[in-house]
Motif scaffolding. Structure first.
Motif, PDB file in Angstrom:
ATOM      1  N   THR A 193     -39.084   4.944 -29.802  1.00 19.27           N
ATOM      2  CA  THR A 193     -37.665   4.891 -30.185  1.00 19.27           C
ATOM      3  C   THR A 193     -36.769   5.065 -28.957  1.00 19.27           C
ATOM      4  O   THR A 193     -37.228   5.500 -27.900  1.00 19.27           O
ATOM      5  CB  THR A 193     -37.301   5.989 -31.211  1.00 19.27           C
ATOM      6  N   SER A 194     -35.490   4.747 -29.118  1.00 21.04           N
ATOM      7  CA  SER A 194     -34.572   4.846 -27.977  1.00 21.04           C
ATOM      8  C   SER A 194     -34.216   6.294 -27.659  1.00 21.04           C
ATOM      9  O   SER A 194     -33.598   6.582 -26.643  1.00 21.04           O
ATOM     10  CB  SER A 194     -33.306   4.036 -28.248  1.00 21.04           C
TER      11      SER A 194
ATOM     12  N   PRO B  14     -35.677   3.947 -24.310  1.00 29.27           N
ATOM     13  CA  PRO B  14     -36.824   3.244 -24.886  1.00 29.27           C
ATOM     14  C   PRO B  14     -38.047   3.284 -23.965  1.00 29.27           C
ATOM     15  O   PRO B  14     -37.941   2.946 -22.788  1.00 29.27           O
ATOM     16  CB  PRO B  14     -36.324   1.796 -25.040  1.00 29.27           C
ATOM     17  N   SER B  15     -39.162   3.714 -24.539  1.00 28.13           N
ATOM     18  CA  SER B  15     -40.452   3.752 -23.817  1.00 28.13           C
ATOM     19  C   SER B  15     -40.377   4.486 -22.485  1.00 28.13           C
ATOM     20  O   SER B  15     -41.112   4.159 -21.541  1.00 28.13           O
ATOM     21  CB  SER B  15     -40.970   2.329 -23.565  1.00 28.13           C
TER      22      SER B  15
ATOM     23  N   ASN C  84     -22.291   3.130 -21.920  1.00 27.39           N
ATOM     24  CA  ASN C  84     -22.995   1.902 -21.520  1.00 27.39           C
ATOM     25  C   ASN C  84     -24.006   1.438 -22.544  1.00 27.39           C
ATOM     26  O   ASN C  84     -24.518   0.338 -22.420  1.00 27.39           O
ATOM     27  CB  ASN C  84     -23.821   2.173 -20.251  1.00 27.39           C
ATOM     28  N   GLU C  85     -24.325   2.313 -23.483  1.00 31.27           N
ATOM     29  CA  GLU C  85     -25.535   2.102 -24.263  1.00 31.27           C
ATOM     30  C   GLU C  85     -25.605   0.725 -24.917  1.00 31.27           C
ATOM     31  O   GLU C  85     -26.642   0.081 -24.883  1.00 31.27           O
ATOM     32  CB  GLU C  85     -25.661   3.195 -25.318  1.00 31.27           C
ATOM     33  N   GLU C  86     -24.482   0.266 -25.484  1.00 28.25           N
ATOM     34  CA  GLU C  86     -24.527  -1.023 -26.192  1.00 28.25           C
ATOM     35  C   GLU C  86     -24.750  -2.187 -25.228  1.00 28.25           C
ATOM     36  O   GLU C  86     -25.089  -3.288 -25.636  1.00 28.25           O
ATOM     37  CB  GLU C  86     -23.248  -1.243 -27.005  1.00 28.25           C
ATOM     38  N   TRP C  87     -24.560  -1.933 -23.921  1.00 28.32           N
ATOM     39  CA  TRP C  87     -24.781  -2.992 -22.927  1.00 28.32           C
ATOM     40  C   TRP C  87     -26.187  -2.910 -22.334  1.00 28.32           C
ATOM     41  O   TRP C  87     -26.580  -3.774 -21.551  1.00 28.32           O
ATOM     42  CB  TRP C  87     -23.733  -2.896 -21.811  1.00 28.32           C
TER      43      TRP C  87
ATOM     44  N   ILE D 188     -28.967  -1.362 -24.471  1.00 26.73           N
ATOM     45  CA  ILE D 188     -29.950  -1.304 -25.556  1.00 26.73           C
ATOM     46  C   ILE D 188     -29.406  -2.064 -26.760  1.00 26.73           C
ATOM     47  O   ILE D 188     -28.268  -1.803 -27.165  1.00 26.73           O
ATOM     48  CB  ILE D 188     -30.249   0.160 -25.949  1.00 26.73           C
ATOM     49  N   SER D 189     -30.186  -3.013 -27.281  1.00 26.91           N
ATOM     50  CA  SER D 189     -29.760  -3.686 -28.522  1.00 26.91           C
ATOM     51  C   SER D 189     -30.923  -3.832 -29.483  1.00 26.91           C
ATOM     52  O   SER D 189     -32.063  -3.609 -29.108  1.00 26.91           O
ATOM     53  CB  SER D 189     -29.165  -5.058 -28.227  1.00 26.91           C
TER      54      SER D 189
END
Ligand code: DAT
Ligand code: MG
Length: 154
Positions: A1-2, A82-83, A148-151, A153-154
């Motif tokens: 998961t993120s 993520p990972s 920044n997250e939406e840029w 992680i999607s």
């Protein structure tokens, strides 16, 4: 998961060699989020617990001394994304720098297994153990929203 988290540490040789910023930058630029950060000379008991799996190895005493003797501190960090556990290990490179690929932290900055400048958790279980060992105090790991997250992680 993120929300995955790992424990990464710059060991005393990495601090002494002024590689803290470089190592933080690599995780930042990849897109991971810094959620814990501290500089300390670890107590011997902390280092022994951290490396408990290696306590029967011939290099254990030297490893604990190198981490704790105070000739330079350790920078402990918790990184999230993520990972991040597996990717963090890939970013570090092989334990023995003579096997670490160019482009990895160890492959780019060190030569010897006993002075390999960084630590990274090797599994979900060790990440959980190490984060609670190094950042067990209340509020030491911070949940925060990166704009920044939406840029990233999607
Ligand atoms: P890693 O740090 O890649 O997780 P590890 O957990 O097997 O590797 O060992 C922890 C540290 O112990 C490693 O970063 C450097 C030291 N070490 C491991 N094997 C060694 C050896 N054969 N001689 C000297 N130091 C060693
Ligand atoms: Mg290990």
């Amino acid at each position: 998961t993120s929300k995955e988290r790992t424990f990464i540490a710059v060991k005393p040789d990495g601090v002494q060699r002024n590689l803290v910023g470089e190592i933080i930058s690599r995780f930042e630029r990849r897109g991971y989020k810094l959620v814990g950060l501290k500089l300390l000379v670890p107590p011997v008991e902390l280092a022994k617990e951290h490396y408990a799996d290696l306590s029967s190895k011939p290099f254990f005493a030297g490893l604990v001394d190198y981490m704790t003797n105070g000739r330079a501190p350790v920078v402990g960090m918790v990184w999230e994304g993520p990972s991040v556990i597996k990717q963090g290990r890939i970013m570090l490179g092989a334990t023995d720098p003579k096997n670490s690929g160019t482009g990895t932290i160890r492959g780019d900055y060190c030569l010897s297994i006993g002075r390999n400048i960084v630590h990274g958790s090797d599994s979900a279980e060790s990440a959980q153990k190490e984060i609670s060992l190094w950042f067990g105090g209340k509020g030491e790991v911070v949940d925060w929203k990166s704009n920044n997250e939406e840029w990233v992680i999607s």
